[in-house]
Enzyme design. Structure first.
Site, PDB file in Angstrom:
ATOM      1  N   HIS A   1      57.464  36.371  15.749  1.00  0.00           N
ATOM      2  CA  HIS A   1      56.549  35.256  15.512  1.00  0.00           C
ATOM      3  C   HIS A   1      56.907  34.065  16.412  1.00  0.00           C
ATOM      4  O   HIS A   1      56.052  33.531  17.125  1.00  0.00           O
ATOM      5  CB  HIS A   1      56.635  34.849  14.039  1.00  0.00           C
ATOM      6  CG  HIS A   1      55.730  33.723  13.654  1.00  0.00           C
ATOM      7  ND1 HIS A   1      54.534  33.921  13.009  1.00  0.00           N
ATOM      8  CD2 HIS A   1      55.846  32.376  13.822  1.00  0.00           C
ATOM      9  CE1 HIS A   1      53.949  32.753  12.790  1.00  0.00           C
ATOM     10  NE2 HIS A   1      54.730  31.791  13.275  1.00  0.00           N
ATOM     11  N   GLU A   2      58.169  33.677  16.393  1.00  0.00           N
ATOM     12  CA  GLU A   2      58.570  32.510  17.178  1.00  0.00           C
ATOM     13  C   GLU A   2      58.522  32.809  18.679  1.00  0.00           C
ATOM     14  O   GLU A   2      58.250  31.912  19.484  1.00  0.00           O
ATOM     15  CB  GLU A   2      59.967  32.044  16.762  1.00  0.00           C
ATOM     16  CG  GLU A   2      60.094  31.651  15.291  1.00  0.00           C
ATOM     17  CD  GLU A   2      59.053  30.645  14.826  1.00  0.00           C
ATOM     18  OE1 GLU A   2      58.535  29.863  15.667  1.00  0.00           O
ATOM     19  OE2 GLU A   2      58.732  30.644  13.616  1.00  0.00           O
TER      20      GLU A   2
ATOM     21  N   HIS B   1      55.133  31.938  19.948  1.00  0.00           N
ATOM     22  CA  HIS B   1      55.061  30.514  20.280  1.00  0.00           C
ATOM     23  C   HIS B   1      55.769  30.233  21.607  1.00  0.00           C
ATOM     24  O   HIS B   1      55.273  29.501  22.463  1.00  0.00           O
ATOM     25  CB  HIS B   1      55.738  29.681  19.184  1.00  0.00           C
ATOM     26  CG  HIS B   1      54.966  29.563  17.914  1.00  0.00           C
ATOM     27  ND1 HIS B   1      53.688  29.052  17.862  1.00  0.00           N
ATOM     28  CD2 HIS B   1      55.299  29.860  16.627  1.00  0.00           C
ATOM     29  CE1 HIS B   1      53.270  29.043  16.599  1.00  0.00           C
ATOM     30  NE2 HIS B   1      54.228  29.539  15.841  1.00  0.00           N
TER      31      HIS B   1
ATOM     32  N   GLU C   1      49.323  29.147  16.768  1.00  0.00           N
ATOM     33  CA  GLU C   1      49.600  30.103  15.706  1.00  0.00           C
ATOM     34  C   GLU C   1      48.922  31.439  15.965  1.00  0.00           C
ATOM     35  O   GLU C   1      49.431  32.494  15.564  1.00  0.00           O
ATOM     36  CB  GLU C   1      49.159  29.540  14.353  1.00  0.00           C
ATOM     37  CG  GLU C   1      49.655  30.312  13.146  1.00  0.00           C
ATOM     38  CD  GLU C   1      51.166  30.278  12.988  1.00  0.00           C
ATOM     39  OE1 GLU C   1      51.690  31.141  12.246  1.00  0.00           O
ATOM     40  OE2 GLU C   1      51.830  29.409  13.588  1.00  0.00           O
TER      41      GLU C   1
END
Length: 493
Positions: free
Chosen positions: A258-259, A262, A288
């Site tokens: 997830h990170e 980003h 997101e």
């Protein structure tokens, strides 16, 4: 380049450096700073925020912005548009309020960490109340047409309103609840094999291997641990990921993916725009969408684990008996749970909706801070059919409110919707993405996202970028279709 524009660029570089210093201190506070440093960190961040705000909103900076506009073309014109909006918003907030919020956030983070560890909401409540007071002041100063929430959400997703958020949740809630109920009638999935005392060093090794494999450049980034995973950075050449290690092994794996989503977005900023107002992601909803793309659409796919399961098993022999399809079903288990960041795709938006509704109620003084835990638990019972056993797994689980990030949460669900909408456009161009993922060939996927989104940075407004990439405004159709197809096949409905 005009003299005014050259002087403006110099002032903006100073402003960027001050913000980078503050960002580095905030990252350090959540990763390495000893608890005893909170008071001094609050003082430092407060002063840095004050200096940066005074510089950016000074008469001289505003004069240079206006004098630079005539005749500006291309990147210069785009940069001036972005700076004009940022300055318009910043000048509405007095320096004293900005400084107070920054100081409070530094102290509040340590109070939140302690309160969550000790399940002690009452000790955190006074600070949280002041943070919501500041949010109300910000909203009134910024101005809004319909609802106080609009002013705050617009800071994170330009042009979005509370009405937009409600319409989105209304579109999502019925179909998702229906699908969750259908799955609830199937035999429960036993994922106990994913829980245990997993080696942190092995988790670190595997998650770093994973994010590098999908395209996160470790020469321009790193991964550390934090109480709540996040991504930070101060240039395209220095992007920091964090994850956390828990008894549930997928927590670190999908937190890292997830990170990294980003992080790859931030690393994709064109070099010529680095350290300028055009650098970085254009909105939190689009940001997101990228973290959810790499976490869920790619990372939770069968093809992904047909490729990576052998490497995972080499780190954790306890999983050696699993085949890819079984592992795929385990990591996509649908079950109401307490923790948002570990929620499955189907129930995730109900977690976000809870936070949106509570924020709105507090801002409109329909809910008092002291009653927040009770309201939180009631909504979890109503929406998810479960009641958190304590506040640590309930209203104290998120870091956002301690940072003053109020109005942020709807962008998570916006990102969910946009992830599938953007992915549909990607698949029209690339074709069979499962074959690419199964072969571990992520370059074409990352390359498409870089070309269409990452290299645009803040050059194009978020709603315009969505139209440009997908041909339509943000909607829930692609997201709902993707989830329906995936989970009906997975659960044989």
């Amino acid at each position: 380049m005009s003299v005014a524009l050259e002087e403006l660029r110099s002032r903006l570089a100073d402003y960027n450096a001050l913000r980078a210093a503050a960002s580095m201190m905030e990252w350090d506070q959540q990763t390495y700073m000893p608890p005893g440093g909170a008071e001094a960190r609050s003082e430092h961040l407060g002063r840095l925020s004050k200096i940066a705000h005074e510089l950016f909103t000074s008469d001289e900076t505003l004069r240079l912005i206006e004098e630079s506009k005539p005749g500006a073309l291309g990147d210069d014109a785009d940069m001036l548009r972005v700076v004009s909006r940022d300055a318009y918003l910043a000048t509405k907030l007095p320096t004293e309020l900005v400084e107070e919020k920054s100081r409070l956030a530094a102290v509040a983070h340590e109070e939140w960490v302690r309160a969550r560890a000790e399940n002690d909401f009452k000790s955190f409540a006074p600070t949280l109340e002041r943070m919501f007071d500041i949010a109300r002041q910000e909203a009134e100063l910024l101005g809004y047409k319909e609802e106080i929430y609009d002013a705050l959400l617009d800071l994170y997703e330009e042009g979005a309103t509370a009405a937009d958020a409600r319409a989105m949740f209304d579109a999502l809630k019925g179909p998702q609840v229906e699908l969750v109920q259908a799955i609830a009638e199937k035999p429960p999935v036993d994922d106990s094999v994913l829980y245990g005392e997993w080696s942190q060093s092995e988790q670190k090794s595997f998650t770093e291997f994973l994010v590098k494999a999908i395209g996160f450049d470790m020469n321009r980034g790193r991964q550390d641990t934090a109480p709540h995973p996040f991504c930070s950075g101060w240039s395209r050449g220095d992007i920091r990921l964090t994850t956390r290690y828990k008894s549930y092994l997928p927590s670190a794996i999908f937190g890292s993916l997830h990170e990294a989503g980003h992080g790859m977005y931030e690393q994709g900023t064109p070099e010529k725009w680095d350290l300028t107002p055009l650098a970085g992601g254009v909105s939190l909803g689009i940001h997101e969408s990228q973290s959810r793309t790499w976490e869920n659409i790619v990372g939770r796919s069968l093809a992904f684990w047909e490729h990576f399961l052998p490497q995972l098993q080499s780190h954790f022999g306890e999983l050696s008996g699993l085949d890819a399809r079984t592992f795929y079903k385990l990591i996509n288990k649908v079950e109401p749970s307490f923790i948002r960041v570990e929620a499955d795709e189907l129930t995730y938006n109900l977690h976000v909706m809870t936070r949106f509704e509570i924020e709105s109620a507090i801002l409109n003084r329909k809910l008092e801070i002291k009653d927040l835990p009770e309201a939180w638990n009631a909504k979890y019972q109503a929406y998810l059919g479960i009641t958190p056993p304590n506040d640590s797994e309930g209203c104290l689980q998120d870091v956002h409110w301690s940072q003053g990030s109020i109005g942020y949460f709807p962008t998570y669900s916006m990102g969910n919707c946009l992830s599938y909408q953007i992915w549909a456009a990607l698949e029209k161009d690339l074709g069979a993405t499962d074959d690419l993922v199964r072969a571990g060939q992520f370059e074409p996927i990352l390359g498409w996202l870089q070309e269409k989104i990452y290299t645009k940075a803040r050059q194009i407004k978020p709603k315009e970028l969505i139209l440009q990439v997908t041909g339509k405004p943000m909607g829930a159709e692609a997201y709902l279709h993707g989830l329906d197809t995936k989970y009906r096949n997975l659960y044989e409905l």
